[in-house]
Design a protein around this motif. Sequence first.
Motif, short mmCIF file in Angstrom:
data_model
loop_
_atom_site.label_atom_id
_atom_site.label_comp_id
_atom_site.label_asym_id
_atom_site.label_seq_id
_atom_site.Cartn_x
_atom_site.Cartn_y
_atom_site.Cartn_z
N LEU A 105 19.63 6.43 -5.19
CA LEU A 105 20.98 6.78 -4.72
C LEU A 105 21.64 7.76 -5.69
O LEU A 105 22.40 8.63 -5.28
N SER A 106 21.32 7.61 -6.97
CA SER A 106 21.99 8.48 -7.95
C SER A 106 21.60 9.93 -7.78
O SER A 106 22.31 10.82 -8.21
N ILE A 107 20.45 10.20 -7.17
CA ILE A 107 20.08 11.61 -6.97
C ILE A 107 20.29 12.06 -5.54
O ILE A 107 20.07 13.23 -5.20
N SER A 108 20.72 11.15 -4.66
CA SER A 108 20.82 11.50 -3.24
C SER A 108 22.20 12.00 -2.87
O SER A 108 23.20 11.62 -3.47
N ASP A 109 22.21 12.85 -1.84
CA ASP A 109 23.49 13.27 -1.30
C ASP A 109 24.14 12.13 -0.54
O ASP A 109 25.32 11.84 -0.70
N ARG A 110 23.35 11.52 0.33
CA ARG A 110 23.88 10.41 1.12
C ARG A 110 22.85 9.29 1.17
O ARG A 110 21.68 9.49 0.82
N GLY A 111 23.33 8.12 1.65
CA GLY A 111 22.40 7.01 1.78
C GLY A 111 22.75 6.14 2.98
O GLY A 111 23.88 6.16 3.48
N TYR A 112 21.74 5.44 3.49
CA TYR A 112 21.96 4.45 4.54
C TYR A 112 21.47 3.10 4.03
O TYR A 112 20.46 3.03 3.32
N VAL A 113 22.15 2.04 4.43
CA VAL A 113 21.68 0.70 4.11
C VAL A 113 21.25 0.04 5.41
O VAL A 113 22.04 -0.06 6.34
N LEU A 114 20.01 -0.38 5.44
CA LEU A 114 19.47 -1.02 6.64
C LEU A 114 19.24 -2.50 6.33
O LEU A 114 18.65 -2.85 5.30
N VAL A 115 19.74 -3.38 7.20
CA VAL A 115 19.48 -4.80 7.03
C VAL A 115 19.09 -5.37 8.39
O VAL A 115 19.78 -5.14 9.38
N ASP A 116 17.97 -6.12 8.42
CA ASP A 116 17.53 -6.76 9.65
C ASP A 116 17.46 -5.80 10.82
O ASP A 116 17.87 -6.14 11.94
N GLY A 117 16.99 -4.61 10.57
CA GLY A 117 16.78 -3.67 11.66
C GLY A 117 18.03 -3.03 12.21
O GLY A 117 18.01 -2.50 13.32
N ARG A 118 19.13 -3.10 11.48
CA ARG A 118 20.36 -2.45 11.94
C ARG A 118 21.04 -1.71 10.78
O ARG A 118 20.85 -2.06 9.62
N ASN A 119 21.84 -0.71 11.14
CA ASN A 119 22.65 -0.03 10.11
C ASN A 119 23.64 -1.03 9.54
O ASN A 119 24.36 -1.71 10.27
N ARG A 120 23.73 -1.09 8.22
CA ARG A 120 24.72 -1.95 7.59
C ARG A 120 25.91 -1.11 7.16
O ARG A 120 27.05 -1.39 7.45
N CYS A 121 25.58 -0.06 6.42
CA CYS A 121 26.64 0.89 6.09
C CYS A 121 26.01 2.18 5.60
O CYS A 121 24.80 2.26 5.40
N HIS A 122 26.84 3.21 5.46
CA HIS A 122 26.31 4.45 4.89
C HIS A 122 27.44 5.18 4.19
O HIS A 122 28.62 4.86 4.36
N GLY A 123 27.04 6.13 3.40
CA GLY A 123 28.05 6.89 2.67
C GLY A 123 27.36 7.85 1.73
O GLY A 123 26.13 8.02 1.81
N THR A 124 28.10 8.49 0.86
CA THR A 124 27.45 9.36 -0.10
C THR A 124 26.73 8.49 -1.13
O THR A 124 26.98 7.30 -1.25
N GLY A 125 25.87 9.12 -1.87
CA GLY A 125 25.13 8.39 -2.90
C GLY A 125 26.06 7.69 -3.86
O GLY A 125 25.90 6.51 -4.17
N GLN A 126 27.07 8.41 -4.30
CA GLN A 126 28.02 7.85 -5.26
C GLN A 126 28.80 6.69 -4.67
O GLN A 126 29.00 5.66 -5.30
N GLN A 127 29.25 6.86 -3.41
CA GLN A 127 30.02 5.80 -2.77
C GLN A 127 29.22 4.50 -2.74
O GLN A 127 29.71 3.43 -3.06
#
Lengths: 341, 234, 302
Positions: free
Chosen positions: B198-220
């Motif tokens: 995440l520290s080197i990424s522009d953005r990230g997604y969090v996946l839990v149990d096959g669904r989107n949990r949340c997303h945001g910039t790497g820093q967020q």
Amino acid sequence: METVVGILNYLVFFAITACVYSVLTLGLNVQWGYTGLFNIGVAGFYAVGAYTSALVSGPPPGTLDWRMFGGWGLPFPIGFLSAGVVAALLALLLGWITIRLKEDYLAIASIGIAEVIRLLIKNEAWLTNGVWGLKNIPSPLFHPVQSGVEVFLAAHPQLPPWLAQLARGAYNWVYLAGLLAVVGMLYWVLERGLRSPWGRVLRAIRDDERAAAAQGKNVAAFKLQAFVLGSGIMGLAGSLYAHYARYLSVEKFEPFYGTFIVWVMLVAGGSGNNRGAILGAFLVWGLWAGTDFLTEYLPLSDVQASALRVVLVGLLLIGVLLLRPRGVVGEQRFVSRLFKA
Amino acid sequence: MPLLEATGIRSGYGDMEVLHGVDVHLEAGELVTIIGPNGAGKSTLLKTIFGLLKAHAGVVRLAGRDITGTPPHRIVHWGMCYVPQVDNVFPSLTVEENLEMGAFILRGRLAPRLERVYSLFPALAARRRQRVGKMSGGERQMVAMGRALMLDPKVLLLDEPTAALAPNLVEQVFQSILAIKDSGVAILMVEQNARHSLSISDRGYVLVDGRNRCHGTGQQLLQDEEIGRMFLGG
Amino acid sequence: MGALEQLPQLAVYGVVSGSIITLGAVGLSLTYSILRFSNFSHGDLMTTGAYMGLGFLWLFQGLLPGRWAPLSFGPALLPALALAMVGNAGLAIVVDRLVFRRLRRAKPVLLLMAAVGVAFVLRNLVLFGAQSDPLYYSRRIQRALVLGGIRIKADQLFVIGVALLAVLALHLFLRYTKTGKAMRAMADNPDLAQVSGINTERVVIWTWALGAALAALAGILSGIENKLITPELGWQTLLPLFAAVILGGIGSPYGAMLGGMTIGLAEEVSTAFISTSYKPAVAFGVLVVMLLVRPQGLLGRR
């Protein structure tokens, strides 16, 4: 009326051969249908059973024979059982070497063993009479039945010729009845085995070997048991053949008659299914006999006719595998496992 | 319009559904990471996007073109390449042969492309005739990524590039990934090393149990408390 | 002649027969490593190749008569060989399209079964067309050359030479051509090959073509060496072929070369000690020993 009797006699002969093949397919089904083992050496176990039974229950070597061993003249049931036991022991040896390995290795090794057995039969004339064949194998209960028929015919000299002809063929009917009893009993025993806990483990292994192993089952031991049992049954078939044909030679145990056609019967009838095994034996043997009649009308040499018939049987196998892999009465479940890869 | 977008993806293995409607997108030049617990479906998502798994529902678009269900060997024609997590090299082939395989669909000289990959991974240049099977995990990972870069893809899919690598190699691999991004390739990556990626990424997604949990910039995502508790312990 | 004294001569015969087995085994190994099933019809591809070769030879003997003494054949053999190899390749590709392709996703056991079916069909088609009597590549009795106390016929030197050339050509192909590398890649990892964009169906076609061409070559060389061919030629060679492949390591064409030579030598050398009627059993014996001692073969990976 004579033609009817002639047809009936032919049908009895046909049914006897189909029953012997049924025993072979039932044995193969234990290996393939229950457990998923690919044995291309059926002919080897079949031959071993046939020759064992002939040597145990047959007459001692005659003056014109090359062979020097065997022929103890023991009662048929002993020859029959010895056939099964010896074939089973051979399977134990072969299986012990190959069962833990991949399926192709068992297949190749089984071709090898069938080939070695064929060579032994051809070359070890001291044991098998080699290429001159083993003659004068006794049929069980032959003399009692034949004498009974002679007595009957002598007592009724005014019988119509067709009835006399029918009576003279009575032994074959007796043999057929015995065979049907054997097939029936074998079917019953195998069906019980299939539904037993042992049978369930075998099918679990066939469907997913790794899962079965993960559940703590000694996969190799079960596979070996199935292999040995199936091969023993094939040996019994050999005995049943030997005492009907009364003469053994190496041609009957060649790859086509001894192995390939058995596979086509099982696959076409329905793998994994004892009913399918028996049905397949009758169906494919019927087809084989049918093509015999057909090719008589074609201007082909003997060699060409028989080659054409083999091609048809081969195409039948390929066709079944491509179009209806479960065969006529096979389990859909069994096949879907084979295609989910 | 995003370079790569996957919407409403439902997918799985056989009868088992692992993803129950997932959305991700990737803009040109971005580095996006997908994190989540084991079994969340991260790898499944990449495989579905690349056509290795058939989506039960949902759409995948690459530069506007609908590529849902297109098989992998056609997708590489449209400019997207994939590096699997395991078995991602041809062990009996040399480094150079592995790279050549990456450019199989091309005719003509591969020398310029090979040079580009070697300049990105100098350690490989010295070993170009060595059989990859004998190389270390870190070197293999470089070969795997190099192979995927031979076609100059617009999008690179990376499945856990640092899995099973020693910590010093992890840093090396992440540096390589940044270099790849700098050369203009958009990267969508699945990672277990959540904090570092995440520290080197522009953005990230969090996946839990096959669904989107949340997303945001790497820093967020790095600063989010809940995520910190769940994944960023290591 | 004592058994030991015969050994050098038998070893030479072993190299000759080993050359033929090697060509068949390499083809078999290629199809195994790339298509992932043991092709039980490979022996019968040798048979079809041998008969095609003979047919073309008769055809060309009218146009290119004569022979290259001391060999038993002449210029007519070369186009015959080439056409038979191409024809056999075509046959294998057709069989693949019709039968094996539809079973690619099925469990390997079904492919094995289908291959056995194909084997019987091919063999009996040849039997149908050519009948069961042997057909002759050459009826001349060749005088053996004597080199250093060893007797060897010119034809046998030709067999060894051609096999070496073929093996070398295959090696160069696998090593340096794009398709050859793709074949090696697919043998390593078919999934990754797909992921990289390799056209796997095209590689499969090449595999069949090469395997069948080598099998045709093996069959024709067998015809030259033995002077005659029968429809059982290939099926009888199947056991030595598989023994060679397993000995060398299933999945390794180079292992198959090693295995082929070893089996050839073992078969010939064994005749010093046991009856020649049991020669086919020697391959089986080697097979059993390998399965017991080292099932992955000498050079095998899987």
